[in-house]
Enzyme design. Structure first.
Site, PDB file in Angstrom:
ATOM      1  N   ASP A 105       0.724  -1.253   0.069  1.00  0.00           N
ATOM      2  CA  ASP A 105      -0.157  -0.015  -0.163  1.00  0.00           C
ATOM      3  C   ASP A 105       0.901   1.269  -0.229  1.00  0.00           C
ATOM      4  O   ASP A 105       2.092   1.485   0.350  1.00  0.00           O
ATOM      5  CB  ASP A 105      -0.955  -0.170   1.047  1.00  0.00           C
ATOM      6  CG  ASP A 105      -0.274  -0.352   2.422  1.00  0.00           C
ATOM      7  OD1 ASP A 105       0.558  -0.788   2.624  1.00  0.00           O
ATOM      8  OD2 ASP A 105      -0.917   0.180   3.584  1.00  0.00           O
ATOM      9  N   GLU A 171      -0.785  -2.260   5.097  1.00  0.00           N
ATOM     10  CA  GLU A 171       0.480  -2.179   6.309  1.00  0.00           C
ATOM     11  C   GLU A 171       0.268  -0.890   6.865  1.00  0.00           C
ATOM     12  O   GLU A 171       0.306  -0.702   8.062  1.00  0.00           O
ATOM     13  CB  GLU A 171       1.844  -2.391   5.723  1.00  0.00           C
ATOM     14  CG  GLU A 171       2.928  -2.488   6.903  1.00  0.00           C
ATOM     15  CD  GLU A 171       3.222  -1.224   7.443  1.00  0.00           C
ATOM     16  OE1 GLU A 171       3.380  -0.970   8.585  1.00  0.00           O
ATOM     17  OE2 GLU A 171       3.298  -0.228   6.683  1.00  0.00           O
ATOM     18  N   ARG A 210      18.422  -5.237  14.099  1.00  0.00           N
ATOM     19  CA  ARG A 210      18.484  -5.459  15.625  1.00  0.00           C
ATOM     20  C   ARG A 210      18.094  -6.713  16.275  1.00  0.00           C
ATOM     21  O   ARG A 210      16.741  -7.238  15.757  1.00  0.00           O
ATOM     22  CB  ARG A 210      17.581  -4.253  16.207  1.00  0.00           C
ATOM     23  CG  ARG A 210      17.735  -4.213  17.894  1.00  0.00           C
ATOM     24  CD  ARG A 210      17.140  -2.808  18.179  1.00  0.00           C
ATOM     25  NE  ARG A 210      17.012  -2.746  19.515  1.00  0.00           N
ATOM     26  CZ  ARG A 210      17.993  -2.197  20.528  1.00  0.00           C
ATOM     27  NH1 ARG A 210      19.105  -1.847  19.969  1.00  0.00           N
ATOM     28  NH2 ARG A 210      17.846  -2.269  21.793  1.00  0.00           N
ATOM     29  N   HIS A 403       7.728   8.629   4.333  1.00  0.00           N
ATOM     30  CA  HIS A 403       6.570   9.456   4.722  1.00  0.00           C
ATOM     31  C   HIS A 403       6.500  10.854   4.091  1.00  0.00           C
ATOM     32  O   HIS A 403       5.456  11.693   4.174  1.00  0.00           O
ATOM     33  CB  HIS A 403       5.972   9.091   6.193  1.00  0.00           C
ATOM     34  CG  HIS A 403       5.360   7.916   6.393  1.00  0.00           C
ATOM     35  ND1 HIS A 403       4.112   7.823   7.198  1.00  0.00           N
ATOM     36  CD2 HIS A 403       5.644   6.701   6.012  1.00  0.00           C
ATOM     37  CE1 HIS A 403       4.042   6.420   7.141  1.00  0.00           C
ATOM     38  NE2 HIS A 403       4.847   5.781   6.450  1.00  0.00           N
TER      39      HIS A 403
END
Length: 436
Positions: A105, A171, A210, A403
């Site tokens: 998406d 998501e 991580r 974003h």
């Protein structure tokens, strides 16, 4: 008996050598096939980038994926979790099952990057006309997994096990993985491990990971402050919900800074929207605020919504207002299985080490962004990693973040991602077959 023991000793000593030789041959073939498919991966990425689709609306992208997988002879299920696609590639040799995931998406962001394949798609969101853009880089994820599917399908006869390809919708709204799981994406066959990668503004070609908690559990926050409407020139005749909302925003800062043990784990409480009022001289009856809560700690996950609710309600009551608080942390912590990380680290280091000059494998800090990949990890061991895509000549610290309307991914990272997904699957299946 002596002869049998001698045979077993020889077998024990030669098996690792044979396995290493087989791994080297697989690595070379993955590299060759990843290079061969790269032009198509770039073309897919650009096509998907130019035609972004919001969460739950990924019909065009899903159709592109399904058609590609079918052409490869991969078993395909569509409509999984809404618009999701699941592909199952059965290898020619018996073995374990491994899953690879990509999200599909885009975001309601108007693109500001000058590209020949720049998105011009527009839509209505919350009554506003906005652009649609792959500002989080999911176009890269889909293209890389399509490439990995082609690489692995070309090796199926010698593949020791089964690969499940998860092309997931939604998501960004943190609902797609739950829908995929509900519709059986992790069943029949059930993977023994799941892997995913996400593009991020690190040095191009680098991989950052991580062990343990990588990304925060994300929750939602909605507060409606009810006052009493009155003339803006006579505020004493009413209860001003705008002032109360302002006090609540400031008061919520103490939830993290003064009411939470930050030596245990970081936490975030953010108010992102405030809406109230229709005219400059009317104090409104109510104000609506929304935001998010993030944490890496299970105790905080239970505690923070309670503290937010208590703080907001108490501040409102002190001013004669009321506050309706809906606060929860329904998401999960993206947690990389330590044993799986240790097992697959050599694979990641090999891929990155033979990739782009200057790229490295680095342990990274936890990030307060959230990922519903975590829901897969709650059911099977998994690893989620970041792939660097900062354009050449740009300092990662100065690169536009995910974003952002200026987010841009350097396509030189695409073959690294294809190789990484492919070799994680191959190496996991080989290791599983060699380890009874």
């Amino acid at each position: 008996m002596v002869a049998v023991m001698r045979y077993l000793a020889i077998l024990f000593l030669t098996a690792p050598v044979a396995l290493a030789a087989q791994s080297t041959a697989f690595d070379a073939e993955v590299d060759r096939r990843a290079l061969a498919v790269n032009d198509r991966v770039v073309a897919w990425r650009r096509d998907i980038h130019a035609h972004p689709e919001l969460s739950g609306q990924e019909t065009r992208t899903a159709a592109l994926v399904a058609e590609h997988l079918r052409k490869l002879g991969i078993q395909v299920r569509t409509g999984v979790g809404g618009t999701g696609v699941v592909g199952v590639l059965k290898g020619g040799l018996p073995g374990a099952v491994v899953a690879l995931r990509a999200d599909m998406d885009a975001l309601p962001v108007t693109e500001e990057v000058d590209l020949p394949f720049r998105s011009t798609v527009r839509t209505q969101v919350n009554g506003q006309d906005v652009g649609v853009m792959h500002a989080c880089g999911h176009d890269n994820h889909v293209a890389m997994l399509m490439g990995a599917a082609e690489v692995l399908a070309g090796m199926r006869e010698r593949l020791p096990g089964t690969v499940v390809f998860l092309f997931q919708p939604a998501e960004e709204t943190l609902g797609g993985a739950a829908g995929m799981i509900r519709d059986g994406a992790l069943d029949n066959p059930k993977p023994a491990a799941v892997f995913g990668i996400h593009v991020f503004p690190y040095t191009v070609g680098s991989v950052v990971y991580r062990t343990g908690a990588l990304m925060a559990a994300g929750g939602t926050l909605r507060i409606v402050v009810h006052g009493r409407q009155t003339h803006g020139a006579m505020p004493w005749n009413g209860v001003d919900p705008i002032v109360v909302a302002s006090q609540i925003v400031l008061g919520l800062q103490t939830v993290v800074s003064r009411q939470t043990d930050l030596t245990a784990s970081p936490a975030i409480v953010t108010v992102a929207t405030i809406n109230g009022g229709v005219r400059n001289n009317i104090i409104p009856d109510s104000v609506v605020m929304t935001g998010t809560i993030r944490t890496f700690d299970e105790t905080q996950r239970q505690q923070l919504p309670v503290l937010v609710k208590r703080t907001a309600e108490s501040i409102a009551a002190a001013s004669g207002a009321t506050a309706e608080v809906q606060a929860s942390i329904g998401g999960s912590i993206t947690y990389n299985d330590p044993a799986l990380v240790e097992r697959m680290r050599p694979t990641v280091e090999r891929v990155v080490g033979t990739g782009i000059a200057g790229a490295k494998v680095l342990p990274g800090p936890p990030t307060t962004t959230s990922e519903d990949f975590a829901l897969y990890q709650e059911r099977v061991p998994g690893i989620f990693m970041f792939l660097g895509v900062t354009p050449e000549g740009t300092e990662p610290a100065r690169a536009a973040p995910n974003h952002s309307p200026k987010f841009f991914a350097d396509e030189r990272a695409l073959p690294v991602g294809v190789r990484l997904l492919s070799e994680l699957a191959v190496d996991f299946l080989q290791h599983a077959r060699a380890t009874p």
